[in-house]
Design an enzyme around this catalytic site. Sequence first.
Site, PDB file in Angstrom:
ATOM      1  N   GLN A  50      31.800  22.330  45.716  1.00 25.61           N
ATOM      2  CA  GLN A  50      31.180  22.578  47.028  1.00 25.61           C
ATOM      3  C   GLN A  50      30.554  21.294  47.556  1.00 25.61           C
ATOM      4  O   GLN A  50      30.737  20.949  48.729  1.00 25.61           O
ATOM      5  CB  GLN A  50      30.123  23.677  46.903  1.00 25.61           C
ATOM      6  CG  GLN A  50      30.752  25.020  46.572  1.00 25.61           C
ATOM      7  CD  GLN A  50      29.738  26.138  46.441  1.00 25.61           C
ATOM      8  OE1 GLN A  50      28.536  25.898  46.427  1.00 25.61           O
ATOM      9  NE2 GLN A  50      30.223  27.362  46.344  1.00 25.61           N
TER      10      GLN A  50
ATOM     11  N   ASP B 292      33.187  30.528  37.348  1.00 29.42           N
ATOM     12  CA  ASP B 292      32.804  31.861  37.847  1.00 29.42           C
ATOM     13  C   ASP B 292      33.194  32.972  36.877  1.00 29.42           C
ATOM     14  O   ASP B 292      32.788  34.124  37.055  1.00 29.42           O
ATOM     15  CB  ASP B 292      33.446  32.110  39.216  1.00 29.42           C
ATOM     16  CG  ASP B 292      32.837  31.200  40.274  1.00 29.42           C
ATOM     17  OD1 ASP B 292      31.657  30.821  40.134  1.00 29.42           O
ATOM     18  OD2 ASP B 292      33.541  30.853  41.239  1.00 29.42           O
TER      19      ASP B 292
ATOM     20  N   ARG C 277      19.125  28.569  46.681  1.00 32.09           N
ATOM     21  CA  ARG C 277      20.092  27.726  45.974  1.00 32.09           C
ATOM     22  C   ARG C 277      19.940  26.253  46.360  1.00 32.09           C
ATOM     23  O   ARG C 277      19.664  25.928  47.509  1.00 32.09           O
ATOM     24  CB  ARG C 277      21.513  28.257  46.232  1.00 32.09           C
ATOM     25  CG  ARG C 277      21.617  29.684  45.690  1.00 32.09           C
ATOM     26  CD  ARG C 277      22.974  30.258  45.858  1.00 32.09           C
ATOM     27  NE  ARG C 277      23.973  29.527  45.108  1.00 32.09           N
ATOM     28  CZ  ARG C 277      25.266  29.793  45.161  1.00 32.09           C
ATOM     29  NH1 ARG C 277      25.707  30.756  45.947  1.00 32.09           N
ATOM     30  NH2 ARG C 277      26.110  29.095  44.451  1.00 32.09           N
TER      31      ARG C 277
ATOM     32  N   ARG D  36      29.704  38.817  41.434  1.00 26.95           N
ATOM     33  CA  ARG D  36      30.419  38.601  40.165  1.00 26.95           C
ATOM     34  C   ARG D  36      29.731  39.360  39.022  1.00 26.95           C
ATOM     35  O   ARG D  36      30.390  39.787  38.077  1.00 26.95           O
ATOM     36  CB  ARG D  36      30.502  37.117  39.821  1.00 26.95           C
ATOM     37  CG  ARG D  36      31.216  36.304  40.888  1.00 26.95           C
ATOM     38  CD  ARG D  36      32.478  35.629  40.416  1.00 26.95           C
ATOM     39  NE  ARG D  36      33.017  34.833  41.509  1.00 26.95           N
ATOM     40  CZ  ARG D  36      34.050  35.169  42.265  1.00 26.95           C
ATOM     41  NH1 ARG D  36      34.706  36.301  42.037  1.00 26.95           N
ATOM     42  NH2 ARG D  36      34.465  34.393  43.252  1.00 26.95           N
TER      43      ARG D  36
HETATM   44  C1  S3P Z   1      33.325  27.031  44.769  1.00 25.43           C
HETATM   45  C2  S3P Z   1      32.874  26.183  43.789  1.00 25.43           C
HETATM   46  C3  S3P Z   1      32.060  26.597  42.642  1.00 25.43           C
HETATM   47  C4  S3P Z   1      32.142  28.103  42.437  1.00 25.43           C
HETATM   48  C5  S3P Z   1      32.010  28.865  43.722  1.00 25.43           C
HETATM   49  C6  S3P Z   1      33.093  28.470  44.700  1.00 25.43           C
HETATM   50  C7  S3P Z   1      34.078  26.471  45.906  1.00 25.43           C
HETATM   51  O1  S3P Z   1      30.709  26.254  42.866  1.00 25.43           O
HETATM   52  O2  S3P Z   1      31.147  28.525  41.535  1.00 25.43           O
HETATM   53  O3  S3P Z   1      32.100  30.251  43.487  1.00 25.43           O
HETATM   54  O4  S3P Z   1      34.677  27.224  46.686  1.00 25.43           O
HETATM   55  O5  S3P Z   1      34.076  25.247  46.039  1.00 25.43           O
HETATM   56  P1  S3P Z   1      30.161  24.750  42.621  1.00 25.43           P
HETATM   57  O6  S3P Z   1      30.934  23.846  43.453  1.00 25.43           O
HETATM   58  O7  S3P Z   1      28.720  24.771  43.047  1.00 25.43           O
HETATM   59  O8  S3P Z   1      30.301  24.515  41.151  1.00 25.43           O
END
Ligand code: S3P
Length: 408
Positions: free
Chosen positions: A163, A293, A115, A366
């Site tokens: 994130q 998600d 990733r 998921r």
């Molecule tokens: C999350 C943010 C999302 C989501 C992930 C959890 C988080 O990802 O898809 O399951 O806890 O901040 P991204 O921030 O990469 O979009």
Amino acid sequence: MVPRLRGNWSPPGDKSMTHRALILSSIAEGRSHLYHALNAQDTLATASCLRSLGIKMEMGSQKIAVIGQGLCGLKEPSRILDCKNSGTSLRLLTGLLSAQKFESILTGDASLRKRPMGELVSVLTSWGASIQLSSRKTAPVKIKKPIQKPKLLKIKFSYSSAQYKSALLLAGLYLDRLPQITETFSSRDHTERLLKRMGIPPRADNLYIPGDLSSAAPILALATLLPGSNVKIQQVGLNPGRLGFVSILQKMGGHIEITKQEEDYEPWGDMVVQSARLKAIHVTPEMSMRAIDELPLVCLLATQAEGVTRVEGASSLRFKESNRLQLTYLTLKKIGAKIQVTPDGFRISGPTRLSGGKVSTQKDHRMAILFSVAQYVTSGDLKLEETRSIANSFPDFKKTLNRLCEKN
Ligand code: S3P
């Protein structure tokens, strides 16, 4: 016999909030109590990394006590920090550890090591950190020198990511001011809300973690699809940044009513879902962002809805625990859906009768949950290659379905 879902149910604690609450209480001074925190593989990965950084935790059935050591109290780990399958652990801890005065290495399983980390790490590097990634710009993440005092704290990523944003906010706690992150569409703001609640630097606190809307989503989808269903979902998070799936389902003609709402540092409440006939809609990039998600579930619902559903703004699905854009497309097509991939999403015509077959989940929780929901609406037997990955976010998923499922 056609099954239907009926009863009352409270989803497990929110995954995103649990990661953040564990991290922020570790760098708060003193003892925090986290009530209704998620106890699943992903959040256990964060807890285990924090333990390796010298944080003591007491895991009870009702609450987790975290003995925070203050902003500068983390210890150099004596081992490589394993984030397993959890992107949130890897991104947020990279931000946090890029501000520490010791070296550390973060890694994860084969999926996590694919990733993207490049864009986040290049911001941290521009702030003076020395961080090494693999040649593909992925984990392992080797943090060698911490961030310094950056001049420029205005950041814009190529796509909105909670994130990445949270990683920079955590690193920013060690600077004299927080970074300003501009997003095309606002991503979930759980870190900002917790920081508002716990303060800067964070103070120990007692936090109730509402139920996870992303774990409620498969139940909302299935109750909508199975005639005669009626489920009350209690104490679920109602953060606007997470409610995209509920709005999408309501727009498609779904019957979901929010029956109670409370406001703490996060909003939460109860909702009732009943079965409904669905119609196609246009899911805009803004809606997709708040349902990121849940988009594979939206595709499944669209196969049962009247008309052509368009989903836009879903490109980031390519970089999740699996390539969810491709896996959703290939699998739904294989079982009879009329689905196309577009540059940033899907086009699905419905309603279609779905058939059975053997499908791969690519060990993505998921996707395993999505195909488990699909099992209830396919005419033939749908066999999943594995379902163990479900324990990453929702260990009691099967138990929950069995409990709510009534045979008519
Ligand atoms: C999350 C943010 C999302 C989501 C992930 C959890 C988080 O990802 O898809 O399951 O806890 O901040 P991204 O921030 O990469 O979009």
